[in-house]
Structure formats: structure tokens, C-alpha cells
Write an enzyme that holds these catalytic residues in place. Structure first.
Site, PDB file in Angstrom:
ATOM      1  N   ASP A  45      12.606 -83.196 -18.774  1.00 28.82           N
ATOM      2  CA  ASP A  45      12.788 -81.709 -19.582  1.00 28.82           C
ATOM      3  C   ASP A  45      13.270 -82.021 -20.739  1.00 28.82           C
ATOM      4  O   ASP A  45      13.251 -81.055 -21.705  1.00 28.82           O
ATOM      5  CB  ASP A  45      13.334 -80.688 -18.356  1.00 28.82           C
ATOM      6  CG  ASP A  45      12.431 -80.403 -17.495  1.00 28.82           C
ATOM      7  OD1 ASP A  45      11.084 -80.335 -17.443  1.00 28.82           O
ATOM      8  OD2 ASP A  45      12.890 -79.681 -16.284  1.00 28.82           O
ATOM      9  N   ASN A 122      15.503 -72.617 -23.205  1.00 27.09           N
ATOM     10  CA  ASN A 122      16.212 -72.526 -21.808  1.00 27.09           C
ATOM     11  C   ASN A 122      17.065 -71.555 -21.859  1.00 27.09           C
ATOM     12  O   ASN A 122      17.340 -70.444 -21.473  1.00 27.09           O
ATOM     13  CB  ASN A 122      16.811 -73.716 -21.608  1.00 27.09           C
ATOM     14  CG  ASN A 122      15.951 -74.651 -20.535  1.00 27.09           C
ATOM     15  OD1 ASN A 122      14.739 -74.029 -20.420  1.00 27.09           O
ATOM     16  ND2 ASN A 122      16.422 -75.743 -20.324  1.00 27.09           N
ATOM     17  N   GLU A 123      18.482 -71.841 -23.021  1.00 28.53           N
ATOM     18  CA  GLU A 123      19.451 -70.837 -22.840  1.00 28.53           C
ATOM     19  C   GLU A 123      20.417 -71.157 -24.300  1.00 28.53           C
ATOM     20  O   GLU A 123      20.192 -72.107 -24.729  1.00 28.53           O
ATOM     21  CB  GLU A 123      20.445 -71.044 -21.739  1.00 28.53           C
ATOM     22  CG  GLU A 123      21.183 -72.328 -21.750  1.00 28.53           C
ATOM     23  CD  GLU A 123      20.287 -73.448 -21.288  1.00 28.53           C
ATOM     24  OE1 GLU A 123      20.595 -74.372 -21.786  1.00 28.53           O
ATOM     25  OE2 GLU A 123      19.915 -73.462 -20.070  1.00 28.53           O
ATOM     26  N   ARG A 148      36.516 -61.708 -20.740  1.00 29.49           N
ATOM     27  CA  ARG A 148      37.553 -62.831 -21.057  1.00 29.49           C
ATOM     28  C   ARG A 148      37.208 -63.894 -19.991  1.00 29.49           C
ATOM     29  O   ARG A 148      37.117 -63.588 -18.601  1.00 29.49           O
ATOM     30  CB  ARG A 148      38.994 -62.440 -20.686  1.00 29.49           C
ATOM     31  CG  ARG A 148      39.086 -61.435 -22.041  1.00 29.49           C
ATOM     32  CD  ARG A 148      40.679 -60.858 -21.550  1.00 29.49           C
ATOM     33  NE  ARG A 148      41.256 -59.858 -22.373  1.00 29.49           N
ATOM     34  CZ  ARG A 148      40.615 -58.482 -22.711  1.00 29.49           C
ATOM     35  NH1 ARG A 148      39.666 -58.131 -21.861  1.00 29.49           N
ATOM     36  NH2 ARG A 148      41.300 -57.954 -23.567  1.00 29.49           N
TER      37      ARG A 148
END
Length: 266
Positions: A45, A122-123, A148
Site C-alpha cells: 500500500d 488515505n488521510e 485540544r
């Protein structure tokens, strides 16, 4: 048809790359690293992510397919023993195109300079080396919360099985055009409060992250990390662009999830 091949770089992957390249050339396909119609990723991947970012400028023209040479790859659905079968499929049969949504990330500087825009398969993660991440979170232009904690992960549906899953986020089918926001160790007490749950936003809902303090941020897009200071805001939303997968046989999403995470050795 024009094709290109990316490789993990290890001996096994390089040998397979050479075999596939020669077979396809023998079938009178053209090897073209600049403008391929099909990109074949040989590795895992991580190699597939490299291929995606290498050809990110051709997403509307290039389709991707993966061969995994190590552990089962989530994006790579062919194995080395199937190389001859795959080569024949590529050479003789038109492929079906399956599209998955992507994440668009725009980083806006305080000085009014040019924005940086990225696409993630992906992110994207937002962290800092300077204590806690403190951000105002706005959804569709309305304040939602002040976060936070250690950071935030914003993932695509296909990326929901990666870092997002490790953080306790949900798995989303890629047919749903959405993004998911998942917290990393949020601070929740009598003074500070966050939703404490992953948020799933549809395509028409953009999310803005506005820093409260002047800190530098470590922003990771898939496998690429950059340091940003003087950030005005970070905008995340479902991208207009999509990744195109070449399919020569069914590759059901839930079967991939099962095989990757819950399959037993029977």
C-alpha cells in the site's frame, strides 16, 4: 494503451516489474512513464500511495492497479502468482473503472500568501511538536467546538481502514462521498470539552480548522509530512477529483476489510 510501473524497490518487486514490463511490451503496449493510461504498482500500500502522488496530475486520465509482493495490500488486489493472468487481462480486455473519493486539504497562511492545496488518498493528520494542538473547528462556516489534544486525523472512506481505524474511527464504504474527522487523545474535563466521537461529513460540508495560538504544525498528507508556521486555517473537504482503479475482476470493499482484519487461517 500506454502503461507505467512503480516498484517498492526490493528484489522481488523489481524482478516482477521487469517481467510485467517485458510481457506487456511483447503484447505491443507502450511503456510511457510520463503519460500512462494505466499505472501498475508492485509492492504494497505504501508503494501504491507513492504511485498515486507521482501521477496525481493525471487522475482524470490514468487508472491504477496494484500487485502486492509482501503482506496483503488493501489497495493491491493481485498476487505475484497471478502476473501472467493479469498481463493477459491488461493486453486483451478493457478494464472497468471504479472511482473512490479523495480528500482535499488547503493550508492558508496568515500573511495572505499563496495557499497550499493537496489531495490525499488515505488521510491528513494535524499535529504539533509544541505541546497540545488547539484548534477552533468550524463546519459549514459555523463554530462546532474548540479541540485540544494530540491532534486530528481527517480521512477518506478508503483511508478509514488505515490510521483512522487505529484511532478508533469507523470504517466507511467508498461509495459514500464523505470525510471522517477522528480525534487523537482529546482533553476533556470540566473546563475543556470536545465531541469525543468521530465525525462523518458529507461532500457538501467543508470543515475549517483555525489555530488558537501561534504554533507550527506537522501536517501529514498520506506519507508526506511538512512543517507549517503562521497558519490562518486548514480547510478539509471531499475533493472534486477522484482516484480511478482499473478492475479486471470484482474486488469487493467488505471482502478486503474482512481479509485484511478478521480472516482466520482455516
Amino acid at each position: 494503451m500506454k502503461f507505467a510501473i512503480t516498484s517498492k524497490g526490493d528484489t522481488k518487486s523489481e524482478e516482477l516489474k521487469a517481467i510485467i514490463k517485458q510481457y506487456l511490451i511483447d503484447f505491443e503496449l507502450d511503456y510511457d512513464q510520463e503519460e500512462p493510461d494505466l499505472v501498475i504498482s508492485v509492492g504494497g500500500d505504501g508503494t501504491f500511495l507513492e504511485a498515486f502522488h507521482t501521477y496525481i496530475y493525471r487522475l482524470d486520465k490514468t487508472a491504477f492497479i496494484g500487485i502486492h509482493t509482501g503482506h496483503l495490500g488493501f489497495y493491491a488486489d493481485w498476487v505475484p502468482d497471478e502476473v501472467e493472468k493479469l498481463v493477459i487481462e491488461i493486453a486483451k480486455n478493457p478494464f472497468q473503472v471504479v472511482e473512490y473519493p479523495l480528500l482535499e486539504v488547503t493550508i492558508c497562511p496568515k500573511d495572505g500568501g499563496e495557499n497550499d492545496r493537496f489531495l490525499a488518498l488515505n488521510e491528513c493528520s494535524i499535529k504539533t511538536a509544541e505541546g497540545s494542538v488547539v484548534l477552533d473547528v468550524e463546519i459549514k462556516g459555523e463554530h462546532f467546538e474548540t479541540f485540544r489534544g494530540d491532534g486530528l486525523c481527517i480521512s477518506t472512506p478508503s483511508g478509514s481502514t488505515a490510521y483512522n481505524k487505529a484511532l478508533g474511527g469507523g470504517i466507511i464504504h467508498p461509495s459514500l462521498e464523505s470525510i471522517q474527522i477522528t480525534e487523537m487523545a482529546s482533553i476533556n474535563n470540566r473546563v475543556f470539552r470536545t465531541i469525543g466521537s468521530p465525525l462523518i461529513l458529507p461532500k457538501h460540508h467543508a470543515c475549517d480548522f483555525r489555530p488558537i495560538y501561534d504554533k507550527s504544525f506537522l501536517i501529514t498528507i498520506d506519507h508526506i509530512t511538512k512543517n507549517y508556521a503562521n497558519v490562518e486555517r486548514i480547510i478539509c473537504k471531499v475533493a472534486e477529483e477522484k482516484i480511478r482503479f482499473a478492475r479486471f475482476r470484482p474486488f469487493p470493499f467488505w471482502k478486503r476489510v474482512h481479509d485484511s482484519f478478521v480472516a482466520d487461517e482455516r
